[in-house]
Design a protein around this motif. Sequence first.
Motif, PDB file in Angstrom:
ATOM      1  N   ALA A  62       1.135  -1.161  -0.152  1.00 57.85           N
ATOM      2  CA  ALA A  62       0.411   0.423   0.046  1.00 57.85           C
ATOM      3  C   ALA A  62       1.104   1.086  -0.100  1.00 57.85           C
ATOM      4  N   ARG A  63       0.614   2.105  -1.385  1.00 53.20           N
ATOM      5  CA  ARG A  63       1.407   3.149  -1.376  1.00 53.20           C
ATOM      6  C   ARG A  63       1.067   3.896  -0.318  1.00 53.20           C
ATOM      7  N   PRO A  64       1.396   4.926  -0.023  1.00 52.22           N
ATOM      8  CA  PRO A  64       1.001   6.409   1.732  1.00 52.22           C
ATOM      9  C   PRO A  64       0.110   6.802  -0.102  1.00 52.22           C
ATOM     10  N   ASP A  65       0.520   6.872  -1.607  1.00 51.64           N
ATOM     11  CA  ASP A  65      -0.047   8.103  -2.234  1.00 51.64           C
ATOM     12  C   ASP A  65      -1.359   7.648  -3.629  1.00 51.64           C
ATOM     13  N   ALA A  66      -1.271   6.055  -3.141  1.00 53.53           N
ATOM     14  CA  ALA A  66      -1.945   4.921  -4.199  1.00 53.53           C
ATOM     15  C   ALA A  66      -2.413   3.930  -3.877  1.00 53.53           C
ATOM     16  N   GLY A  67      -2.587   3.826  -2.721  1.00 49.36           N
ATOM     17  CA  GLY A  67      -3.817   2.894  -2.117  1.00 49.36           C
ATOM     18  C   GLY A  67      -2.723   1.488  -2.041  1.00 49.36           C
ATOM     19  N   ALA A  68      -3.406   0.721  -2.096  1.00 48.23           N
ATOM     20  CA  ALA A  68      -2.692  -1.121  -2.436  1.00 48.23           C
ATOM     21  C   ALA A  68      -2.652  -1.110  -3.386  1.00 48.23           C
ATOM     22  N   GLN A  69      -1.386  -1.836  -3.513  1.00 44.21           N
ATOM     23  CA  GLN A  69      -0.739  -2.157  -4.960  1.00 44.21           C
ATOM     24  C   GLN A  69      -0.550  -3.444  -4.828  1.00 44.21           C
ATOM     25  N   PRO A  70      -0.794  -3.975  -6.804  1.00 45.71           N
ATOM     26  CA  PRO A  70      -0.153  -5.313  -6.278  1.00 45.71           C
ATOM     27  C   PRO A  70       1.144  -5.615  -5.941  1.00 45.71           C
ATOM     28  N   TRP A  71       1.703  -7.002  -5.946  1.00 47.48           N
ATOM     29  CA  TRP A  71       2.973  -6.496  -5.244  1.00 47.48           C
ATOM     30  C   TRP A  71       3.262  -7.139  -6.695  1.00 47.48           C
ATOM     31  N   GLN A  72       4.753  -7.194  -7.031  1.00 51.24           N
ATOM     32  CA  GLN A  72       5.733  -6.964  -8.154  1.00 51.24           C
ATOM     33  C   GLN A  72       6.817  -7.763  -7.831  1.00 51.24           C
ATOM     34  N   LEU A  73       7.326  -8.622  -8.551  1.00 53.84           N
ATOM     35  CA  LEU A  73       8.096  -9.723  -8.788  1.00 53.84           C
ATOM     36  C   LEU A  73       8.771 -10.452  -9.695  1.00 53.84           C
ATOM     37  N   ASP A  74       9.730 -10.357  -9.810  1.00 51.78           N
ATOM     38  CA  ASP A  74      10.836 -10.231 -11.227  1.00 51.78           C
ATOM     39  C   ASP A  74      11.096 -11.935 -11.053  1.00 51.78           C
ATOM     40  N   PRO A  75      11.073 -12.277 -12.755  1.00 53.20           N
ATOM     41  CA  PRO A  75      11.120 -14.201 -11.937  1.00 53.20           C
ATOM     42  C   PRO A  75      12.471 -14.351 -12.011  1.00 53.20           C
ATOM     43  N   VAL A  76      13.366 -13.828 -12.561  1.00 53.05           N
ATOM     44  CA  VAL A  76      15.480 -13.814 -11.826  1.00 53.05           C
ATOM     45  C   VAL A  76      15.508 -12.817 -10.828  1.00 53.05           C
ATOM     46  N   PRO A  77      15.669 -14.211 -10.125  1.00 50.49           N
ATOM     47  CA  PRO A  77      17.144 -14.125  -8.854  1.00 50.49           C
ATOM     48  C   PRO A  77      18.206 -13.316  -8.641  1.00 50.49           C
ATOM     49  N   LEU A  78      18.756 -12.815  -7.614  1.00 52.98           N
ATOM     50  CA  LEU A  78      19.614 -12.175  -7.444  1.00 52.98           C
ATOM     51  C   LEU A  78      20.095 -13.047  -6.904  1.00 52.98           C
ATOM     52  N   VAL A  79      21.477 -13.994  -7.606  1.00 49.56           N
ATOM     53  CA  VAL A  79      22.436 -14.599  -6.913  1.00 49.56           C
ATOM     54  C   VAL A  79      24.155 -14.702  -6.482  1.00 49.56           C
ATOM     55  N   LEU A  80      23.469 -14.750  -4.865  1.00 51.93           N
ATOM     56  CA  LEU A  80      25.036 -14.200  -4.924  1.00 51.93           C
ATOM     57  C   LEU A  80      25.749 -16.187  -4.815  1.00 51.93           C
ATOM     58  N   ASP A  81      27.310 -15.969  -4.616  1.00 54.65           N
ATOM     59  CA  ASP A  81      28.263 -17.175  -3.976  1.00 54.65           C
ATOM     60  C   ASP A  81      28.003 -17.377  -2.562  1.00 54.65           C
ATOM     61  N   ALA A  82      28.767 -18.300  -2.377  1.00 50.12           N
ATOM     62  CA  ALA A  82      29.437 -18.095  -0.874  1.00 50.12           C
ATOM     63  C   ALA A  82      29.945 -17.448  -0.266  1.00 50.12           C
ATOM     64  N   ALA A  83      31.028 -17.760  -1.289  1.00 49.69           N
ATOM     65  CA  ALA A  83      32.425 -16.623  -1.251  1.00 49.69           C
ATOM     66  C   ALA A  83      32.152 -15.171  -0.933  1.00 49.69           C
ATOM     67  N   ALA A  84      31.342 -14.817  -1.707  1.00 48.31           N
ATOM     68  CA  ALA A  84      30.796 -13.711  -2.199  1.00 48.31           C
ATOM     69  C   ALA A  84      29.828 -13.508  -0.481  1.00 48.31           C
ATOM     70  N   TRP A  85      29.258 -13.672  -0.275  1.00 50.62           N
ATOM     71  CA  TRP A  85      28.456 -13.963   0.710  1.00 50.62           C
ATOM     72  C   TRP A  85      28.610 -13.767   2.412  1.00 50.62           C
ATOM     73  N   ALA A  86      30.033 -14.219   2.322  1.00 56.52           N
ATOM     74  CA  ALA A  86      31.276 -14.834   3.934  1.00 56.52           C
ATOM     75  C   ALA A  86      31.161 -13.144   3.999  1.00 56.52           C
ATOM     76  N   PRO A  87      31.863 -12.178   3.416  1.00 55.70           N
ATOM     77  CA  PRO A  87      32.718 -10.970   4.065  1.00 55.70           C
ATOM     78  C   PRO A  87      31.192 -10.253   4.386  1.00 55.70           C
ATOM     79  N   LEU A  88      30.248 -10.592   3.104  1.00 59.10           N
ATOM     80  CA  LEU A  88      29.336  -9.541   3.811  1.00 59.10           C
ATOM     81  C   LEU A  88      28.198 -10.005   5.295  1.00 59.10           C
ATOM     82  N   GLU A  89      27.975 -11.374   5.334  1.00 57.51           N
ATOM     83  CA  GLU A  89      27.334 -11.654   6.592  1.00 57.51           C
ATOM     84  C   GLU A  89      28.112 -11.237   8.223  1.00 57.51           C
ATOM     85  N   VAL A  90      29.271 -11.108   7.888  1.00 58.51           N
ATOM     86  CA  VAL A  90      30.382 -11.356   8.919  1.00 58.51           C
ATOM     87  C   VAL A  90      30.337  -9.479   9.258  1.00 58.51           C
ATOM     88  N   ALA A  91      29.776  -8.468   8.040  1.00 56.65           N
ATOM     89  CA  ALA A  91      30.090  -7.100   8.463  1.00 56.65           C
ATOM     90  C   ALA A  91      28.652  -6.623   9.209  1.00 56.65           C
TER      91      ALA A  91
END
Length: 876
Positions: A78-107
């Motif tokens: 629900a946007r404050p200026d437009a009321g309830a709107q359908p949720w939008q979901l893209d079919p292509v996920p954001l993918v991160l490998d374990a090595a890229a995620w590990a330092p971010l997880e610590v941070a």
Amino acid sequence: MTDVSVLRDYAATVSQPTLPLAGAGEPARYDEVVETDGSFRPGWKALAAHALALSADDLHRVDGEIVRFLADDGVSYARPDAGAQPWQLDPVPLVLDAAAWAPLEVALAQRAELLNAILVDLYGERRLLREGIVPAAVVVGHSGYLRPLARRSAVDPQPLLLSAVDLGRDADGEWHALADRVQAPSGLGFAAENRRVISQVMPDLFQESSLHHLDPYFAALRAALLSSTLGSVDDARVVILSPGTLSETAFDQAFLANALGFPLVQGSDLVVRDGFVWMKPAGWPARRPTDRIDVIIRRVDAAWCDPLELRGDSRLGVAGLTEAVRRGRVRLVNGLGAGVLENPALMPYLAAACEALLGEQLRLPSVPTWWCGDEASRELVLARLDAGDPTLIVRTIDEPRKVLEHLSPAELAARIRATPHRYVGQDHLPLSQTPVWSPARLGQGAGRGAGQSATPRTGRAAAQPVTLRAFALRYGSTYRPLVGGLATVRENADALPRTKDVWVLKASEADPDQNLGETSPLPAGSSARTIPPLAPRAHADMFWTGRYAERTEDLLRLLLAAQAELDQPGAYTAGALAEPPRVLLDALARLAGMRSLDPEAELRSLLLDAARPGSAAHSIARLREAMEGVRDQLSGDTWRVFANIDRATRALRSSAHPHRTAESGGRMLAAMLSLYGVTANMIRDTGWHMIEAGRYLERGLQLCELLTAGLAERHDARTTRDVLEAVLLASESVVTYRRRYRGSVRAADVLDLLLLDGSNPRSLTFALAELRTHLAAMPASTGSSRAERLLDHLDTEVAALDVTALAAVSAASGAASGGGPVGGTARREALVDYLAHVTEQLERLSDAVRHLHFESGPPAVPLSELSLIEVMEARA
């Protein structure tokens, strides 16, 4: 050619010398899928077998299925200026490998620990302010700093149980914190819903990917909340405090409540008494509360949480909540004063605060920020502003960015000079980009979510900037980031957000999901079975759910019966209606008034006009509102009812052909009937009893209206038969009547079946018996309450009915009409009077139910609206 891999085509495009989002003079953006040499990043290489085979046809199909699944689940934002709107979901996920995620997880874990330490310090020892590590004006000038909580004796050592942070990458691929979200972090429910949908529409890709699942994180969250009570509590009561169904993240709140098994409440459902927070009982304040609340997951901003000590005009909070927090009588997640951490003016000082409080170097830098209260920083911001630097963003420390969008650079500079401590300047980070599926529009009706066609589909994956909302939970003695998150892309600042599922791949398939072992859902000594109390407001919503569901179903049956009669030869000739359709249309007019003399236009209006009281569309809209208020109590299948109704409504709007009315009305009725299956599987608690009580009370009312319209007048034999059969059809009793009664259709027999037959679920006697059962199951029912007395009286009256006498034409009416319909219209006045009496009694019964089970004291009134005498009386 549509069989070409969409991702390979995307990789070829972004590997060109100028990346899609990089214009003249702009730095190139980091791409989440493609390396600078054109190869795929490690995470996508691991998915190559399935991901790289996705064609435009595949993504068209998946995109349409995503729309359908989200509609079936009733997911909206629900946007404050437009009321309830359908949720939008893209079919292509954001993918991160374990090595890229590990330092971010610590941070992320470090940042959550740092923010918790800062919050404890700012409301306790205030070392950061005393030693000048953070300028005092940065903190005390922010609206999120709550002075009523700034005392050492009231400090919670762990005020931050759940935190979130919005992240973005710079051109080199380094993560930066764009904003901290700790006031009332939202998005976990949306992230889980995204995962559920993507796993269903792309099962092969999902199952072949060794990624972290989200379920263990929710189990850990539940365990952390149950263990977060202040003091020793054997059976902790946890609730989620919501602003209400109009909140922009209402779905997220309800999903979380449903997933964790905690009640979703509003401020009016709670009361502070004797320093503790309680669930308000029906009959408050005459009845004392008995269900104490130990932990509140707060989704209401702190300023609105307590009208007594914070915002006096708030209707969303609980009077006295601040004092209960100070006394340590209730745990708030997150703490009331956490909003000060969302201050962007803190960002320049986080590195120094990290060294002072944790003795560590800050691992996750913030987007470059300059607080204008510092003279050197102010001059830098003013110089860049004067030069028209497009990479500079100026904002206040506690308001949305849009507040300043209409101002010119000169006006901004004047405001900064007037109150410099209120402003910051920030670099506009060149966010990383990711592919977003953009289907081609093949003519009208070929848009997103349209049905499949034999014509090949086209489309492409276009690069758009992406941000990632990451979460961290204090579980045990440390913070555990969610391995995943909620990614968001926008075509522009005003566009609806489109989200992505976030896949973090495991380093090894043997790694536990979320890097968590087995989580114990209950603290030691806790009871395994609990019965969460329902607030009177929730009971009212359940009651009206039953009433609106029955009202909609009965009206749809009546409408379809009228349409069937209109379809008969000779039903509508030369502007005159035959008697059976006229009777049914009169019944509809009694329920919803009349808008058109054209029967077809009238029936369409009843299905489509939600602003018309009494129409099916109006009842459906009210039903949806009532069920939104208790969404946490309902199965996810519930929202498929509305998705199917919405599809039928769109089909009716798209065609003016008369047959479409019956078809769409039938589809709506089928959807409403499926609601029975949903409620049949509910636990038999007080909420379910209220739904059923509302359903049967409304059934009695609707039956009285139908019988009044259909049997008030006596006609010739043929017309009588047609009218009575139409009444039986509208009341779903045709088959039962034919099995029970031999010979022609008689008014007395119809009345016997619909008023007195206790084995007929559509009869008044059956409805009253069910109503008695469900009201007796309510805690406030005593057997002698006014509602039960009214029901007893009505039940006794119905049992003594003489349907033969009711079916007789009154003497005055028969004499006036010459003994029959030849000289006029013969009426059954006794029947009309009796049905009016039953209707009046049922309305009184409804009022009695409301007073007994839903009332919880007078509504809250701000002190500013009271007279001086009233204020003095309230304080006495």
